[in-house]
Every structure is written in structure tokens, then in C-alpha cells.
Design an enzyme around this catalytic site. Structure first.
Site, PDB file in Angstrom:
ATOM      1  N   TYR A 142      74.336  -0.890  82.376  1.00 56.04           N
ATOM      2  CA  TYR A 142      74.942  -1.000  83.703  1.00 56.04           C
ATOM      3  C   TYR A 142      74.399   0.064  84.669  1.00 56.04           C
ATOM      4  O   TYR A 142      74.617  -0.029  85.872  1.00 56.04           O
ATOM      5  CB  TYR A 142      76.467  -0.874  83.619  1.00 56.04           C
ATOM      6  CG  TYR A 142      77.178  -2.010  82.902  1.00 56.04           C
ATOM      7  CD1 TYR A 142      76.479  -3.113  82.421  1.00 56.04           C
ATOM      8  CD2 TYR A 142      78.547  -1.989  82.711  1.00 56.04           C
ATOM      9  CE1 TYR A 142      77.124  -4.143  81.758  1.00 56.04           C
ATOM     10  CE2 TYR A 142      79.204  -3.022  82.046  1.00 56.04           C
ATOM     11  CZ  TYR A 142      78.476  -4.093  81.572  1.00 56.04           C
ATOM     12  OH  TYR A 142      79.122  -5.114  80.917  1.00 56.04           O
ATOM     13  N   LYS A 191      73.882  -2.087  67.950  1.00 57.14           N
ATOM     14  CA  LYS A 191      72.998  -3.190  67.562  1.00 57.14           C
ATOM     15  C   LYS A 191      71.707  -2.552  67.045  1.00 57.14           C
ATOM     16  O   LYS A 191      70.597  -2.830  67.515  1.00 57.14           O
ATOM     17  CB  LYS A 191      72.757  -4.088  68.801  1.00 57.14           C
ATOM     18  CG  LYS A 191      72.071  -5.398  68.513  1.00 57.14           C
ATOM     19  CD  LYS A 191      72.923  -6.419  67.795  1.00 57.14           C
ATOM     20  CE  LYS A 191      72.110  -7.659  67.494  1.00 57.14           C
ATOM     21  NZ  LYS A 191      72.744  -8.544  66.504  1.00 57.14           N
ATOM     22  N   ASP A 223      77.757  -8.037  66.942  1.00 51.96           N
ATOM     23  CA  ASP A 223      78.106  -9.440  66.689  1.00 51.96           C
ATOM     24  C   ASP A 223      79.126  -9.539  65.552  1.00 51.96           C
ATOM     25  O   ASP A 223      80.098 -10.280  65.634  1.00 51.96           O
ATOM     26  CB  ASP A 223      76.852 -10.291  66.402  1.00 51.96           C
ATOM     27  CG  ASP A 223      75.773  -9.549  65.632  1.00 51.96           C
ATOM     28  OD1 ASP A 223      75.947  -8.349  65.355  1.00 51.96           O
ATOM     29  OD2 ASP A 223      74.760 -10.178  65.280  1.00 51.96           O
ATOM     30  N   ASP A 247      82.793  -3.069  77.129  1.00 50.39           N
ATOM     31  CA  ASP A 247      83.327  -3.945  78.172  1.00 50.39           C
ATOM     32  C   ASP A 247      83.756  -5.271  77.546  1.00 50.39           C
ATOM     33  O   ASP A 247      84.873  -5.762  77.749  1.00 50.39           O
ATOM     34  CB  ASP A 247      82.203  -4.170  79.204  1.00 50.39           C
ATOM     35  CG  ASP A 247      82.698  -4.810  80.482  1.00 50.39           C
ATOM     36  OD1 ASP A 247      83.919  -4.994  80.624  1.00 50.39           O
ATOM     37  OD2 ASP A 247      81.855  -5.126  81.344  1.00 50.39           O
ATOM     38  N   ASP A 251      87.839  -6.722  76.168  1.00 52.59           N
ATOM     39  CA  ASP A 251      88.451  -7.968  76.655  1.00 52.59           C
ATOM     40  C   ASP A 251      88.867  -8.838  75.475  1.00 52.59           C
ATOM     41  O   ASP A 251      89.933  -9.454  75.484  1.00 52.59           O
ATOM     42  CB  ASP A 251      87.467  -8.760  77.529  1.00 52.59           C
ATOM     43  CG  ASP A 251      87.622  -8.438  79.011  1.00 52.59           C
ATOM     44  OD1 ASP A 251      87.906  -7.269  79.313  1.00 52.59           O
ATOM     45  OD2 ASP A 251      87.448  -9.348  79.843  1.00 52.59           O
TER      46      ASP A 251
END
Ligand code: NAD
Length: 357
Positions: A142, A191, A223, A247, A251
Site C-alpha cells: 500500500y 507468503k 492462503d 487488511d 475482514d
């Protein structure tokens, strides 16, 4: 004690939910003898409409001159077609970066009264869910280099994931310190099987872990982590992860706690200054209808009392008031189930303020 709070209501349901959080803080002030002075500033789409930019200098200066910041939400369809640097969401990145708020704490707690609102099978919920997601907030994709250029197959666009050892070390330390006060387990999510930045990330987390021998550390690829959160949420105590993975995973965690309208967050840097906001967005579909759930913002105000003002008893009083109102069966639409009492955003805020002791 006296505290100055910069309030940034923003867009959509932002003004409705911040109003309720301020009302609850005012009641805390009355009961416990504190004075909270609220100074309101423009942010997001509301700021674009008034002054042409999402994060006016006056807003930033006001935040810097305050003891902490309470933010509602920014964004909405009205501003969706603007270009990258004057989108409402730029204000969030600007605030986090300029205020040096690199640690985003996102607790995901399933309240006993909301078991019915949880989407998981009862046997997966067990005796409740309590996870702290520690998300890096001022680095990664970001904040990395991004842009567009012409390539052999037409226009190309790119965003860059970049982390320094310093950035990883400080967020890892935050996570381990928090774990020491909880159940002493940290899950690092990265990852590292694919990304070089994740391999650096993991090596630094391992190094920091040596300073916390009492904390059990494990690693999951993102994942797998997203699958494990649904399959067996009890395996998690503290999750530490990058800006983008945090992020998304928080959620996901919100849905196992009933609703995104329940999840607060604290964004912290060095020292006690912080910015507090619900993890959800501006919910344009219900904006202005007095339907929004203000609990995520009210719980964010509780985090402000705890982390920025060191008022633990007051923070717990707010959290207990939320539990009491939920136990009494009051629900906004997002957490409603048959047999419960449906209330508006304003009514929910008032009930919580009245339940404060
Ligand atoms: P959203 O979180 O705003 O809404 C997703 C869904 O959850 C909607 O159905 C909404 O009605 C519901 N919802 C969210 N908060 C709720 C609450 N407190 N009470 C009841 N229901 C609630 O996500 P979105 O629709 O993807 O994004 C809408 C806008 O918000 C976009 O412009 C997005 O960029 C922005 N956004 C802002 C922030 C922020 O300000 N921190 C975060 C995420 C998204």
C-alpha cells in the site's frame, strides 16, 4: 484528566457512528471525572467536496495537536471515478504515514450474546473466539512504488511490496509484547514460499522471537491462514502480518465474530498517540438511514481509553456496557436475529451510554 480528541467523521455512515462514540465518551467523562474536548476536521470525500483534497493540511495539523484521533470512515460511489491521489481513501494512507502509526491492532472477539450471528457451526465456536490481528500499517504494497507504463501488450500497472528489517522488527515486537499479555501464542502469516519480501519478513520475526522464549511461534502461508481462520479459529491468539494480508484477514475474522459492524481498531506508533476507527468502511448502502451498527466505533473509543489515555477501568466499563446491551437483546440490523429487539444506530449508542457504570 483533560484530553483533546480530533474527530474525523468522514463519509457515509461515518458521521452517524462517530456521533454515538462521542456520546459514550462524554458519558465516561461525566462518570469518571474526565473532560474530552472534541475538535472536528474534514477528511475523505467530505474534504474533497469542500476543499478539493482528501486530507487537508488543517486536518493533519489538528490531529498532530491532539491527544488522539477518532475516525469514522471514508469513501463512497460519489468519489469512485476520481484519480488515484485524490481519492478519499488516500486520506487513510496519508494519516497513517504522516502520524507514524505503523501498528494496527484489530481484536476479533465473539461476544457470547452474538453466537447466533456467527456464521460458524456451534461446535466450531466452542467457548468463544478471541483473536488479536496485529497488522503492519505503514509499509508493504500500500506504500510501495506504484504506477502505470506502456508495455508490449498495452498499458501495464504495478504496485510494489517492500519491507525493511526495521519495519518488520517493530511490528513483530508489538505482536510479541501483546502476546505476553494474552495467551503467549503468535502466528506469523506471510507468503514466504513465493515472495522475497516475505522471506525477509519471516527471518526477522524469527530473530525477534528469540527475545520472547515464553511465546510459542508458528508460521502460516496467507492462503492456508485464511482457510484455518474458518476451519479452527481457536488455534489463533495473536496473528502478526503485513499491511495487505492483515487488511484482508481481519475482514475475514470479522465475519466469524458476527458482523463487520462489531470490529474496532487502534493504530499506534511510538508513544501513546493513536488513531481509532472501526475496521469497516462507509457503508454507502445504509448511510443516512440511522441503521448502522455503532459498536465497532464505540469499542474503538474504548481502545483509545486503554492505549492512548491509560484509562483501563474506563475502557472496561465501555466494553461491559456493550456486553450488557447485547445481553439485553438489543441489536442493529446487521446482527439482528429473530426474537431480538431491533434498534437504530442512535438508539444503540444511547443504550450503551446509559448502561455505563
Ligand atoms: P463497507 O465496510 O463500507 O461495507 C460492507 C458491507 O458491510 C455493506 O453491506 C455495509 O452496509 C455493511 N456494514 C459496514 N459497516 C457496517 C456497520 N457499522 N453497520 C452495519 N452494516 C455495516 O465496505 P465497502 O462497501 O467495500 O466499501 C464502501 C466504501 O468504504 C468504499 O468507498 C471503500 O473504499 C470505503 N472503505 C473505507 C474504509 C475506511 O474508511 N477505513 C475501510 C473500508 C472501505
Amino acid at each position: 484528566m483533560k484530553f483533546v480528541i480530533a474527530t474525523l467523521p468522514g463519509d457515509g455512515i461515518g458521521p452517524e457512528i462517530t456521533e454515538q462514540a462521542c456520546a459514550v465518551l462524554n458519558k465516561v467523562g461525566q462518570l469518571y471525572g474526565h473532560s474530552f474536548e472534541f475538535k472536528e476536521y474534514l477528511v475523505g470525500g467530505a474534504a474533497i467536496d469542500k476543499v478539493g483534497e482528501p486530507l487537508p493540511a488543517e486536518t493533519l495539523a489538528g490531529c498532530l495537536a491532539s491527544d488522539s484521533v477518532l475516525l469514522g470512515a471514508v469513501g463512497g460511489p460519489k468519489w469512485d471515478n476520481l484519480t488515484g491521489d485524490i481519492r478519499p481513501e488516500q486520506a487513510l494512507l496519508g494519516l497513517r504515514g504522516e502520524l507514524g502509526l505503523y501498528a494496527n491492532l484489530r481484536p476479533a472477539v465473539l461476544y457470547e450474546a452474538l453466537r447466533d450471528a456467527c456464521l460458524l457451526r456451534p461446535d466450531l465456536i466452542g467457548d468463544g473466539i478471541d483473536i488479536m490481528v496485529v497488522r503492519e500499517l505503514t509499509g508493504g504494497i500500500y506504500f510501495g512504488d506504484s504506477g502505470r507504463r506502456q508495455g508490449p501488450n498495452g498499458e501495464e500497472a504495478y504496485d510494489t511490496e517492500l519491507y525493511s528489517e526495521m519495519e518488520v522488527e517493530r511490528i513483530a515486537r508489538t505482536a510479541f509484547e501483546i502476546a505476553m499479555k494474552r495467551n503467549k501464542r503468535v502466528t506469523n502469516v506471510d507468503k514466504a514460499n513465493v515472495l522475497e519480501s516475505s522471506r525477509l519478513w519471516r527471518s526477522v520475526v524469527l530473530r525477534v522471537a528469540e527475545d520472547y522464549p515464553e511465546v510459542e511461534l508458528n508460521h502460516l502461508y496467507v492462503d492456508n491462514a485464511s482457510m484455518q481462520l474458518i476451519r479452527d479459529p481457536h488455534q489463533f491468539d495473536v496473528i502478526v502480518t503485513t499491511n495487505m494480508f492483515g487488511d484482508i484477514l481481519s475482514d475475514e475474522a470479522s465475519m466469524i465474530t458476527g458482523s463487520i459492524g462489531m470490529l474496532p481498531s487502534a493504530s499506534l506508533g511510538e508513544g501513546r498517540f493513536g488513531m481509532y476507527e472501526p475496521i469497516h468502511g462507509s457503508a454507502p448502502d445504509i448511510a443516512g438511514l440511522d441503521k448502522a451498527n455503532p459498536i465497532a466505533t464505540i469499542l474503538s473509543a474504548a481502545m483509545m481509553l486503554r492505549y492512548s489515555f491509560d484509562l483501563e477501568a474506563e475502557a472496561q466499563a465501555v466494553e461491559n456496557a456493550v456486553i450488557q446491551v447485547l445481553d439485553a437483546g438489543y441489536r442493529t440490523g446487521d446482527i439482528f436475529s429473530p426474537g431480538m429487539k431491533l434498534v437504530s444506530c442512535k438508539e444503540m449508542g444511547t443504550l450503551i451510554a446509559e448502561a455505563l457504570k
